[in-house]
Design a protein around this motif. Structure first.
Motif, PDB file in Angstrom:
ATOM      1  N   TYR A   9      48.665  -0.789  30.469  1.00  0.00           N
ATOM      2  CA  TYR A   9      49.455   0.277  29.842  1.00  0.00           C
ATOM      3  C   TYR A   9      48.723   1.618  29.915  1.00  0.00           C
ATOM      4  CZ  TYR A   9      53.027  -2.903  27.940  1.00  0.00           C
ATOM      5  OH  TYR A   9      54.071  -3.783  27.795  1.00  0.00           O
ATOM      6  N   VAL A  10      47.420   1.587  29.715  1.00  0.00           N
ATOM      7  CA  VAL A  10      46.629   2.827  29.858  1.00  0.00           C
ATOM      8  C   VAL A  10      46.744   3.348  31.288  1.00  0.00           C
ATOM      9  CG1 VAL A  10      44.295   3.795  29.864  1.00  0.00           C
ATOM     10  CG2 VAL A  10      45.016   2.278  28.001  1.00  0.00           C
ATOM     11  N   LEU A  13      50.170   4.973  32.160  1.00  0.00           N
ATOM     12  CA  LEU A  13      50.266   6.338  31.660  1.00  0.00           C
ATOM     13  C   LEU A  13      49.495   7.310  32.553  1.00  0.00           C
ATOM     14  CD1 LEU A  13      49.898   5.717  27.825  1.00  0.00           C
ATOM     15  CD2 LEU A  13      51.908   6.644  28.974  1.00  0.00           C
ATOM     16  N   ALA A 186      51.177   1.200  21.166  1.00  0.00           N
ATOM     17  CA  ALA A 186      51.110   2.505  20.489  1.00  0.00           C
ATOM     18  C   ALA A 186      50.409   2.388  19.141  1.00  0.00           C
ATOM     19  CB  ALA A 186      52.515   3.070  20.309  1.00  0.00           C
ATOM     20  N   VAL A 189      46.409   1.463  20.301  1.00  0.00           N
ATOM     21  CA  VAL A 189      45.650   2.146  21.330  1.00  0.00           C
ATOM     22  C   VAL A 189      44.567   3.055  20.738  1.00  0.00           C
ATOM     23  CG1 VAL A 189      47.265   4.117  21.518  1.00  0.00           C
ATOM     24  CG2 VAL A 189      45.832   3.496  23.470  1.00  0.00           C
ATOM     25  N   VAL A 194      43.872   7.619  25.796  1.00  0.00           N
ATOM     26  CA  VAL A 194      45.096   8.276  26.286  1.00  0.00           C
ATOM     27  C   VAL A 194      45.140   9.765  25.967  1.00  0.00           C
ATOM     28  CG1 VAL A 194      46.450   6.156  26.149  1.00  0.00           C
ATOM     29  CG2 VAL A 194      46.367   7.684  24.171  1.00  0.00           C
ATOM     30  N   ILE A 198      47.840  12.654  27.438  1.00  0.00           N
ATOM     31  CA  ILE A 198      48.934  13.087  26.571  1.00  0.00           C
ATOM     32  C   ILE A 198      48.794  14.558  26.182  1.00  0.00           C
ATOM     33  CG2 ILE A 198      50.055  12.737  24.346  1.00  0.00           C
ATOM     34  CD1 ILE A 198      50.645  10.524  26.345  1.00  0.00           C
ATOM     35  N   ARG A 289      50.519   9.007  19.510  1.00  0.00           N
ATOM     36  CA  ARG A 289      51.059   7.645  19.532  1.00  0.00           C
ATOM     37  C   ARG A 289      52.568   7.657  19.795  1.00  0.00           C
ATOM     38  NH1 ARG A 289      47.139   4.100  18.011  1.00  0.00           N
ATOM     39  NH2 ARG A 289      45.403   4.978  16.814  1.00  0.00           N
ATOM     40  N   VAL A 292      53.120   8.246  23.406  1.00  0.00           N
ATOM     41  CA  VAL A 292      52.867   7.002  24.137  1.00  0.00           C
ATOM     42  C   VAL A 292      54.141   6.169  24.160  1.00  0.00           C
ATOM     43  CG1 VAL A 292      51.668   4.780  24.001  1.00  0.00           C
ATOM     44  CG2 VAL A 292      50.370   6.905  23.791  1.00  0.00           C
ATOM     45  N   ASN A 295      56.975   7.980  26.387  1.00  0.00           N
ATOM     46  CA  ASN A 295      56.684   7.933  27.821  1.00  0.00           C
ATOM     47  C   ASN A 295      56.803   6.528  28.387  1.00  0.00           C
ATOM     48  OD1 ASN A 295      55.832  10.644  28.974  1.00  0.00           O
ATOM     49  ND2 ASN A 295      54.597  10.596  27.119  1.00  0.00           N
ATOM     50  N   LEU A 296      56.251   5.553  27.695  1.00  0.00           N
ATOM     51  CA  LEU A 296      56.299   4.186  28.214  1.00  0.00           C
ATOM     52  C   LEU A 296      57.718   3.623  28.170  1.00  0.00           C
ATOM     53  CD1 LEU A 296      52.991   2.615  26.841  1.00  0.00           C
ATOM     54  CD2 LEU A 296      53.518   3.248  29.203  1.00  0.00           C
TER      55      LEU A 296
END
Length: 424
Positions: A9-10, A13, A186, A189, A194, A198, A289, A292, A295-296
Motif C-alpha cells: 500500500y505504501v 501511493l 489508514a 500507517v 506516506v 501526501i 490519513r 490515504v 487516494n487508495l
C-alpha cells in the motif's frame, strides 16, 4: 496489518501519486517525442505519429502547457522534440523557456507531421518515428504514460519488452486493494511512511486550484460555482477541485500530483478532502490519513476499469473524495463502504469524451455524488443490493462498475471517438 500488504500500500501511493505538468496524454506524447529526439541525436526533419483512439480523444482539445496555447498531437510532439527533457518524464515540458516556445511554433510550421490512428488493439498506444537526413529513430509507449516498450535506431532495437493489456507495467499489484484493508491501513500507517508523498499532493494541488480561482482559465467552473452557490464547505470542495481542472485543462504551467495516471483524478481525490479538513480544523495527521483513504479508494476503483475508457475517471475519484471526507468525520469501514456504494449508484456511467474544459464540470458532479453518498448514510439512507448495478457488498459493487466501464462501454468508447474525430 500483514507486513507485505502494508508495504504494498505504501508503494502503490508512491508509484501513483507523482507530479505531472499538463494533461497526461499530451505529456506522454511529448515524452515519447523527447526520447525519440535523444535517440536520433538531432532535431528531426520529419515526424510520424500513430496513436490509439483514446489517446487522440484526450489530446485533441486540451492545451499543451508551455507552448503559448497550442493544442493537439503535433503540438505535444513538437514541444517534446524542441524543448522536452526526457529524464523528467511527466514533467518533460516543465522547463521550457520563452524563446523555446517560439521555436516550437516555428518547428510546427517547418516540419512534416504525419498523424494516423493506431491499428493496435492496445487502448493506450503511442508510436513515434522521427527522421533526419541520415538516421531514424522509433519509440513506442503502451499501457501507461511512461511505459516505453520499444526504442529503435536505424532499424536496430536498442530496447524492447513485451506488453499485454493484462500486465500492470511492473507496478505493485493493485489487486491487493480492498476497502476494508484501506481503512485498516489508514488507521495504522506510520505517518512518516506516506508524509512526503501526501504533503506534496496537498501543496501542488492546492496551488493550482488557487490559480484556477484567480485566473481566467477555460470555462471558469470553479469561479462560477462560488459566485452562484455560495461559500458552504460542500460548494467550496466542488469549486476547488473544478478550479484546478479549469487551470490544468487550459494550459496552466503548474504541476499537479496525479492519481491513476490522471491529474484531474488526483485533484478530485485530494482537494475536497483538504477543504473539508480545513473547515473542520482537524489535525495534520488526520488529514494525511484521510487522504490515504481517498487516494487508495480512487486507485482501487480505477484499477479494475483501466487507464483509459469511456467511463469518466473523475467519478472514481469523486467516490474516493467522499470516502476520505467520511473518514474525517470519524467514519470507519462500514460508513466508508456505504458512502462509496451510494456515490457509485448516483453517478456511474458519466462518459469520457476527452480532456478539455468541461472536465471541470464533471469533476464538480463527481464530488457532489461523493458528498451526497456520505450524507445519505449519515441520515440513515442508502441504496441496496439489487438497485441497478449495486450489489450486496462493497467489493461486488466495485467489480460491477468495473465490468460496466471496462467491458460494457467499449462500443460507447468507439462511438465517442468516431463522433469526435473524422480526420486527424
Amino acid at each position: 496489518m500483514d507486513g507485505k500488504i502494508y508495504d504494498a500500500y505504501v508503494n502503490i501511493l508512491k508509484e501513483e501519486l507523482v507530479p505531472a505538468m499538463g494533461c497526461t496524454e499530451p505529456i506522454a506524447i511529448a515524452y515519447a517525442a523527447a526520447v525519440a529526439r535523444e535517440t536520433l541525436g538531432s532535431i528531426p526533419k520529419s515526424v510520424r505519429i500513430s496513436a490509439s483512439g483514446n489517446i487522440i480523444k484526450n489530446v485533441k482539445s486540451v492545451v499543451v502547457p508551455n507552448t503559448g496555447g497550442l493544442r493537439g498531437i503535433a503540438a505535444a510532439a513538437a514541444a517534446g522534440i524542441v524543448a522536452g527533457k526526457a529524464e523528467k518524464k511527466l514533467e518533460v515540458l516543465a522547463e521550457i523557456t520563452k524563446e523555446e516556445i517560439e521555436e516550437i511554433s516555428d518547428y510546427l510550421k517547418e516540419v512534416s507531421f504525419q498523424l494516423t490512428a493506431s491499428q493496435s488493439k492496445c487502448i493506450f498506444d503511442i508510436y513515434i518515428e522521427v527522421q533526419d537526413e541520415e538516421h531514424s529513430a522509433e519509440v513506442q509507449i503502451q499501457g501507461q504514460h511512461t511505459n516505453i516498450v520499444q526504442i529503435r535506431k536505424n532499424g536496430e532495437t536498442l530496447f524492447g519488452k513485451e506488453y499485454s493489456e493484462e500486465e500492470n507495467c511492473g507496478g505493485t499489484d493493485k489487486g491487493l486493494l480492498t476497502v476494508e484493508r484501506i481503512i485498516q491501513f489508514a488507521d495504522e500507517v506510520k505517518i512518516s511512511d506516506v508524509e512526503e508523498t501526501i504533503i506534496r499532493q496537498i501543496e501542488y494541488n492546492m496551488a493550482i486550484a488557487q490559480e484556477g480561482l484567480k485566473g481566467n482559465w477555460g470555462a471558469n467552473i470553479g469561479k462560477i460555482l462560488l459566485q452562484s452557490y455560495g461559500n458552504s464547505v460542500q460548494n467550496r470542495a466542488k469549486a476547488m477541485a473544478a478550479a484546478g481542472s479549469d487551470a490544468r485543462m487550459n494550459g496552466c504551467e503548474m504541476p499537479v500530483v496525479i492519481n491513476s495516471g490522471s491529474g484531474n483524478q488526483g485533484m478530485t481525490a485530494s482537494l475536497p478532502v483538504i477543504v473539508y479538513a480545513e473547515d473542520m480544523k482537524v489535525s495534520r495527521e488526520l488529514l494525511i490519513r484521510a487522504l490515504v483513504v481517498s487516494n487508495l479508494v480512487s486507485i482501487h476503483l480505477k484499477s479494475g476499469i483501466g487507464t483509459l475508457s469511456a467511463y469518466c475517471g473523475a467519478i472514481s475519484a469523486g467516490c474516493g473524495a467522499g470516502a476520505g471526507i467520511t473518514y474525517l468525520y470519524g467514519g470507519g469501514y462500514t460508513q466508508v463502504a456505504h458512502t462509496i456504494v451510494n456515490a457509485l449508484a448516483i453517478n456511474s456511467g458519466v462518459v469520457c469524451d476527452g480532456a478539455k474544459a468541461s472536465c471541470a464540470a464533471k469533476i464538480a458532479s463527481a464530488v457532489e455524488a461523493g458528498t451526497l453518498g456520505m450524507k445519505m448514510y449519515q441520515f440513515g439512507s442508502q441504496f441496496y443490493g439489487g438497485d441497478g448495478i449495486v450489489a450486496k457488498g462493497i467489493e461486488e459493487t466495485i467489480e460491477n462498475v468495473a465490468q460496466l466501464a471496462r467491458d460494457g462501454m467499449r462500443e460507447t468508447d468507439k462511438k465517442i471517438i468516431e463522433i469526435m474525430i473524422d480526420k486527424i
